[in-house]
Enzyme design. Structure first.
Site, PDB file in Angstrom:
ATOM      1  N   PRO A  58       0.818  -1.229   0.000  1.00  0.00           N
ATOM      2  CA  PRO A  58       0.000   0.000   0.000  1.00  0.00           C
ATOM      3  C   PRO A  58       0.843   1.268   0.000  1.00  0.00           C
ATOM      4  O   PRO A  58       1.662   1.463   0.889  1.00  0.00           O
ATOM      5  CB  PRO A  58      -0.777  -0.119   1.316  1.00  0.00           C
ATOM      6  CG  PRO A  58       0.128  -0.910   2.214  1.00  0.00           C
ATOM      7  CD  PRO A  58       0.871  -1.868   1.319  1.00  0.00           C
ATOM      8  N   ASP A  97      -2.045   2.735   2.586  1.00  0.00           N
ATOM      9  CA  ASP A  97      -1.424   2.851   3.894  1.00  0.00           C
ATOM     10  C   ASP A  97      -1.809   4.219   4.453  1.00  0.00           C
ATOM     11  O   ASP A  97      -1.420   5.243   3.904  1.00  0.00           O
ATOM     12  CB  ASP A  97       0.093   2.735   3.713  1.00  0.00           C
ATOM     13  CG  ASP A  97       0.815   2.583   5.033  1.00  0.00           C
ATOM     14  OD1 ASP A  97       0.139   2.410   6.067  1.00  0.00           O
ATOM     15  OD2 ASP A  97       2.059   2.621   5.030  1.00  0.00           O
ATOM     16  N   TRP A 544       4.530   0.197  10.301  1.00  0.00           N
ATOM     17  CA  TRP A 544       4.979  -0.952   9.507  1.00  0.00           C
ATOM     18  C   TRP A 544       4.293  -2.228   9.960  1.00  0.00           C
ATOM     19  O   TRP A 544       4.118  -3.150   9.183  1.00  0.00           O
ATOM     20  CB  TRP A 544       6.493  -1.115   9.583  1.00  0.00           C
ATOM     21  CG  TRP A 544       7.176   0.007   8.882  1.00  0.00           C
ATOM     22  CD1 TRP A 544       7.875   1.021   9.465  1.00  0.00           C
ATOM     23  CD2 TRP A 544       7.173   0.262   7.476  1.00  0.00           C
ATOM     24  NE1 TRP A 544       8.316   1.885   8.488  1.00  0.00           N
ATOM     25  CE2 TRP A 544       7.911   1.442   7.278  1.00  0.00           C
ATOM     26  CE3 TRP A 544       6.625  -0.393   6.375  1.00  0.00           C
ATOM     27  CZ2 TRP A 544       8.119   1.985   6.013  1.00  0.00           C
ATOM     28  CZ3 TRP A 544       6.837   0.149   5.116  1.00  0.00           C
ATOM     29  CH2 TRP A 544       7.571   1.326   4.950  1.00  0.00           C
ATOM     30  N   GLN A 575      12.341  -1.102   0.717  1.00  0.00           N
ATOM     31  CA  GLN A 575      11.400  -1.919   1.501  1.00  0.00           C
ATOM     32  C   GLN A 575      12.036  -3.178   2.083  1.00  0.00           C
ATOM     33  O   GLN A 575      11.358  -3.959   2.738  1.00  0.00           O
ATOM     34  CB  GLN A 575      10.173  -2.284   0.663  1.00  0.00           C
ATOM     35  CG  GLN A 575       9.378  -1.079   0.192  1.00  0.00           C
ATOM     36  CD  GLN A 575       8.825  -0.254   1.337  1.00  0.00           C
ATOM     37  OE1 GLN A 575       8.497  -0.780   2.396  1.00  0.00           O
ATOM     38  NE2 GLN A 575       8.754   1.052   1.170  1.00  0.00           N
ATOM     39  N   TRP A 579       8.343  -2.836   4.292  1.00  0.00           N
ATOM     40  CA  TRP A 579       7.200  -3.736   4.148  1.00  0.00           C
ATOM     41  C   TRP A 579       7.600  -5.206   3.976  1.00  0.00           C
ATOM     42  O   TRP A 579       6.990  -6.095   4.571  1.00  0.00           O
ATOM     43  CB  TRP A 579       6.349  -3.269   2.967  1.00  0.00           C
ATOM     44  CG  TRP A 579       4.986  -3.830   2.924  1.00  0.00           C
ATOM     45  CD1 TRP A 579       4.036  -3.766   3.906  1.00  0.00           C
ATOM     46  CD2 TRP A 579       4.402  -4.546   1.828  1.00  0.00           C
ATOM     47  NE1 TRP A 579       2.895  -4.387   3.474  1.00  0.00           N
ATOM     48  CE2 TRP A 579       3.085  -4.873   2.216  1.00  0.00           C
ATOM     49  CE3 TRP A 579       4.856  -4.924   0.568  1.00  0.00           C
ATOM     50  CZ2 TRP A 579       2.212  -5.570   1.370  1.00  0.00           C
ATOM     51  CZ3 TRP A 579       4.001  -5.615  -0.273  1.00  0.00           C
ATOM     52  CH2 TRP A 579       2.691  -5.938   0.134  1.00  0.00           C
ATOM     53  N   LYS A 614      19.100  12.154  -6.744  1.00  0.00           N
ATOM     54  CA  LYS A 614      17.912  11.714  -6.042  1.00  0.00           C
ATOM     55  C   LYS A 614      16.802  12.753  -6.259  1.00  0.00           C
ATOM     56  O   LYS A 614      17.066  13.941  -6.268  1.00  0.00           O
ATOM     57  CB  LYS A 614      18.242  11.620  -4.552  1.00  0.00           C
ATOM     58  CG  LYS A 614      17.288  10.755  -3.795  1.00  0.00           C
ATOM     59  CD  LYS A 614      17.664  10.632  -2.341  1.00  0.00           C
ATOM     60  CE  LYS A 614      16.450  10.053  -1.641  1.00  0.00           C
ATOM     61  NZ  LYS A 614      16.591   9.878  -0.240  1.00  0.00           N
ATOM     62  N   LYS A 617      12.077  17.102  -2.848  1.00  0.00           N
ATOM     63  CA  LYS A 617      11.348  18.364  -2.842  1.00  0.00           C
ATOM     64  C   LYS A 617      12.317  19.531  -2.855  1.00  0.00           C
ATOM     65  O   LYS A 617      12.103  20.509  -3.556  1.00  0.00           O
ATOM     66  CB  LYS A 617      10.482  18.438  -1.578  1.00  0.00           C
ATOM     67  CG  LYS A 617       9.050  17.984  -1.811  1.00  0.00           C
ATOM     68  CD  LYS A 617       8.204  18.315  -0.590  1.00  0.00           C
ATOM     69  CE  LYS A 617       6.936  17.470  -0.589  1.00  0.00           C
ATOM     70  NZ  LYS A 617       6.338  17.372   0.739  1.00  0.00           N
TER      71      LYS A 617
END
Ligand SMILES: [Zn+2]
Ligand SMILES: [Zn+2]
Length: 1011
Positions: A58, A97, A544, A575, A579, A614, A617
């Protein structure tokens, strides 16, 4: 498995002249919605040939979907579309999520408060929860939009939401399983704690990509006096002086040699092998080793803790346990760094904590929730831990315990959300003792398919750490820890469902109740042991744990049986600690067995900007999916992202590249399909009558046709194999090569001329070619569907379903192509490889002799070994046509008469090609004719004539007298080449009144008119 068409094919769908992907994608999106296609795919469950379990990783609903997300979602979608066409049913259902710190922080920002306490005081918890829900819904909208634009066929109606009661109840069931197996524990443990977010972090979170930052800290050497001596000290080093406030012991390495070093009037105790480097660092030249001993022998030595007068609690501690302010021996003491004497702060360090814990030494943790010192810290009360560093140094100086301080830059873990420097603190937390089941976890992990070694090693390496999992968080917007503790006797009770809670509540159950704070905190239970009141532990769960519960929590019991373990999951490489990890740990707890909830896991590399930076923002280089796809094609984007690099590689996303090769390939497929459709329609081709089987049985296939079919079988097999291995880039390259090289550059030019007559005697040959093109292009369209679903659906609807109206309603319900073994012909493919090589050598020779490819030449000689020549002889007519010569001679050695200025040649390996450069009037005339024909073709295309349309007439003007003379004999041939009734030549354009188009021939200006 095919569902037959439920509706008639839409006759209004037509294929525009130009490939305009944006327009076409909008049209297909509408087609899918209008015909409820996604829901129809769910019907497959009834007669699927098998189930492939799936549970959606999710996305967190607190960020705008960007191109990095898109890359992973495309991979998921590929698997779904491909497996669906193979006849499997997969619950490709969305999931979101919803809870956790990131959402809370955003709401805090929105409400204009600085922290948790302030937001509760000002707005109340109900309002806060309400705002969290609103926040995620805003992002949910953006995700739906991005998915729709990108063509992700995930079922949004069946999405799971990790904050819903029904989900939370099933998440609680994991905890019940842990509780029953004694794997859920409360205890004081040292955890990484973020003073900004005011909550502890899991060890997985501490290791996140980018959480280590270079920071500046004091590097302090200090000394603790050996009790009962005047001038003997232990020499110690630290980069966190504030921990001296919570110091309780010193540790030495028992197996290492220690020495007493005379420095001026004092004697310092330290590890022998560290003397030289430490003295060098302290810039002390005059020192002398006076005595040596083993570390073990220092055990039990007492030292005078110097700050007792300003931290009275430290004096009190000495009365609580005999080991406080003594030396202990510990194997973890490193022999390579510092002085070999380590100061221990069990309240601020993990090793320190366990060393104290094993010996029953009290843990001194004088901190509040903001990591400020409490009254127990004496004069440091109220100071934030990391702000105390220099104050402590000052006090060491005042207490004759200071040696030297410097600044050092080093890598130090910061909070992945707020970038505060983390502090290690002993706190009361709830833990899943995953360390106890680590062998089961590792055994389960070993059985998983990872496709690539690097992420596999990374994941297994991480799992081997096998630390207990701190699952409690001191936050609000999360799954409440369902643990109630008795105020009187400390008895604990774990509640595993809403029903159980309703039945056990002391008070009447409120109506507007949900499984969240604050509602759940208002429920008290009666203690079964002492009848006291039980209150809920004020924790929520690590987010998590929330998402990691999805395999059980998102399904019903029946679905869970059917779909878990899932067959294939894919998420980003980050992940491994997220997850993928929590899914695995929770499932091992749930089942009590060494099994994972997924059989295969593909970890994707991350996506960066065009310069390899990378996306962030702060750099402003994040490419948002929806914004990108307002102006760019989803198919091009999908094709590009899969083609560019291996799924595990870090990918540099360069928007400029979308319109290059990806566009070339998809537009070529589009135009080839259109070329087929126009010609086939013109000849009233019926795919039911003139099938590939018909052509095969009737022996109608020629060498080039058989070669194409053989190539196609390989491509089907290789493409499917590479999808299966998750080598998406290789898979897409296979289709790319087939469309551009095999079909467009080689096969179609070989047959194009045959389609340009409408002679009745070649009717069957033309139908054979249509049957072949129909089969090949349709197969390619189906293979492309997982990669470029919009283009595939468009071609399927606008071509194949128009020709055969009883096909399944959507391309997604078509059957996945499988190779036909009978069509394979390896020797023929080898012969073709030789032919193509000779053609390319011949082109090289022409280039050297400045002989245009369109100019027919009289003769070529191929010199090569006998075997090569044999292959060429079988394909002679193709050889003549492709090299554009009138005759070929084969030889194993260079003939005597070859040479001189009339011949050009080129050689590669064992093959040499000679071309006779001499051109008589006939060849010159034909050459000019072909040059002109090519220009007329281009003009036809430019003016929008469909290939099947016959031109009334072609006029060419401004030619010189000589060219006109040479051309005369070829006018009829030219007329048939350009599909015109008649070609007229004029010396001047004033001879006819017409709209002339300018062109050129061998550098001279000419004019053309067609109509
Ligand atoms: Zn933080
Ligand atoms: Zn009790």
């Amino acid at each position: 498995m095919n569902l037959t068409a439920q509706t008639e094919a839409d006759q209004n769908l037509s294929l525009p002249t130009n490939y305009s992907p944006l327009q076409l994608e909008a049209e297909m999106r509408e087609f899918w919605i209008k015909n409820d296609i996604r829901n129809k795919l769910e019907l497959l469950e009834k007669n699927a040939k098998g189930f492939l379990g799936y549970v959606e990783g999710p996305p967190t609903l607190n960020g705008i979907p960007h191109i990095g997300h898109a890359r992973g979602r495309i991979m998921k979608d590929i698997r779904y579309r491909w497996k669906t066409m193979e006849g499997y049913y997969m619950p490709f259902w969305a999931g979101w999520d919803c809870q956790g710190l990131p959402v809370e922080l955003e709401v805090e920002k929105l409400l204009g408060v600085r922290n948790k306490r302030e937001s509760i005081e000002k707005f109340g918890m109900e309002r806060f929860i309400e705002e969290c829900k609103k926040a995620i819904m805003r992002y949910h909208k953006m995700w739906l939009d991005a998915d729709s634009r990108l063509g992700i066929a995930i079922n949004q109606d069946k999405a799971y939401w990790t904050y819903k009661d029904s989900y939370i109840e099933r998440e609680w069931f994991y905890l019940k399983r842990a509780w029953d197996q004694n794997l859920l524990e409360e205890g004081h443990y040292v955890v990484a704690y973020c003073p900004g977010c005011q909550t502890s972090l899991s060890s997985a979170e501490v290791g996140y990509e980018g959480s280590y930052k270079e920071v500046e800290d004091p590097s302090v050497y200090f000394k603790f006096k050996v009790t009962g001596t005047e001038k003997e000290f232990f020499l110690v080093w630290t980069t966190m002086p504030f921990t001296i406030i919570t110091d309780t012991m010193l540790a030495v390495q028992p197996k290492a040699e220690y020495v007493k070093v005379k420095v001026g009037e004092e004697t310092w105790i330290m590890m022998r092998q560290r003397v030289e480097p430490v003295m060098a660092e302290l810039e002390i030249k005059n020192f002398q080793i006076t005595e040596s001993m083993m570390g073990k022998s220092l055990e039990g030595t007492a030292y005078d803790y110097p700050l007792k007068d300003i931290i009275p609690k430290q004096a009190e501690l000495e009365t609580k346990h005999p080991l406080v302010h003594k030396v202990i021996a510990e194997d973890f003491v490193d022999v390579e760094t510092a002085t070999g004497v380590v100061h221990l702060s069990p309240g601020n360090g993990e090793d320190d904590f366990w060393a104290a814990n094993r010996r029953g030494v009290p843990i001194f943790v004088p901190f509040d929730d903001e990591v400020k010192f409490t009254n127990d810290a004496g004069i440091f009360t109220g100071v934030f831990a990391r702000d105390a560093d220099m104050l402590v140094v000052e006090e060491l100086r005042n207490h004759n315990a200071f040696v030297k301080v410097k600044k050092i830059k080093h890598e130090y873990p910061t909070c992945w959300r707020s970038h505060h420097k983390l502090v290690w603190l002993a706190r009361k937390e709830y833990f899943l003792r995953t360390d106890k089941i680590n062998s089961n976890v590792l055994e389960a992990a070993e059985k998983i398919e990872y496709f690539f070694d690097e992420p596999k090693n990374r994941f297994l390496g991480f799992l081997k750490e096998g630390k207990p999992w701190c699952i409690s968080r001191e936050r609000i917007w999360g799954t409440p820890l369902p643990m109630w503790t008795c105020e009187k006797c400390g008895n604990k009770r774990l509640i595993a469902s809403k029903k159980e809670l309703v039945e056990s509540a002391q008070e009447a159950f409120p109506e507007n109740f949900e499984l969240h704070k604050p509602w759940v905190d208002r429920i008290t239970l009666k203690c079964g042991k002492c009848s006291g009141t039980m209150r809920r532990e004020d924790f929520v769960l690590d987010t998590w744990h929330n998402s990691g519960a999805s395999p059980y929590a998102r399904f019903t019991d029946e679905e869970f049986e059917k779909f878990v373990p899932t067959t294939f999951l894919t998420e980003g490489i980050d992940q491994t600690r997220g997850w993928a990890n929590s899914l695995l740990l929770e499932y091992v707890i749930l089942t009590g067995k060494p099994v994972a909830p997924y059989k295969a896991f593909l970890f994707q590399g991350l996506t960066q900007d065009a310069k390899g930076r990378k996306m962030s923002k702060s750099l402003g280089n994040v490419v948002e999916t929806s914004k990108l796809l307002e102006k760019s094609s989803a198919d091009l984007c999908r094709f590009y992202m899969m083609r560019k690099c291996s799924p595990v590689d870090f990918m540099s996303f360069d928007m400029q590249e979308l319109t290059r090769r990806p566009y070339q390939v998809l537009s070529t497929l589009y135009h080839l399909s259109r070329f087929f459709l126009q010609n086939a329609t013109f000849d009233e081709f019926d795919p039911k009558k003139y099938t590939l089987n018909w052509a095969l049985k009737a022996g109608k296939l020629q060498a080039a046709d058989l070669w194409l079919m053989s190539k196609l079988q390989n491509k089907i097999e290789e493409f499917t194999k590479n999808l299966d291995r998750c080598e998406f880039n290789t898979a897409v390259a296979i289709l790319d090569d087939f469309v551009i090289e095999t079909l467009s550059r080689l096969y179609v030019p070989m047959i194009r001329k045959e389609l340009w007559t409408d002679e009745p005697e070649t009717f069957e040959r033309r139908q054979t070619i249509y049957a072949l093109l129909h089969h090949t292009l349709k197969t390619v369209t189906l293979l492309f569907n997982p990669i470029t679903p919009f283009l595939s659906e468009a071609l399927y609807q606008k071509i194949y379903r128009q020709l055969e109206t009883d096909l399944p309603e959507t391309v997604n319900l078509a059957t996945w192509p499988t190779p036909n073994e009978k069509m394979r012909n390896k020797p023929l493919e080898d012969d073709f490889d030789i032919l193509l090589k000779v053609v390319s050598i011949s082109y090289a020779a022409r280039q050297q002799g400045k002989l245009k490819r369109r100019w027919p030449l009289a003769k070529t000689i191929v010199v090569a070994p006998e075997k090569t020549l044999q292959a060429l002889k079988c394909l002679e007519s193709l050889l003549l046509e492709q090299t554009n010569v009138k005759a070929v001679e084969y030889s194993t050695s260079v003939p005597d008469y070859v040479g001189g200025e009339n011949w050009v040649s080129n050689q590669q390996d064992e093959i040499t090609v000679f071309l006779s450069g001499q051109r008589d009037d006939k060849l010159l005339g034909e050459g000019i004719m072909r040059d002109l024909a090519r220009r007329v073709q281009a003009l036809r295309k430019e003016m929008g004539f469909v290939p099947t349309e016959t031109l009334e007439s072609v006029h060419i003007a401004e030619l010189d007298v000589e060219s006109i003379g040479l051309l005369e004999p070829y006018l009829e041939e030219m007329a048939s080449l350009v599909r015109a009734r008649k070609v007229y030549l004029h010396s001047s354009c004033s001879e006819v009144e017409a709209k002339w188009h300018e062109s050129e021939l061998d550098g001279k200006k000419i004019r053309i008119n067609i109509h």
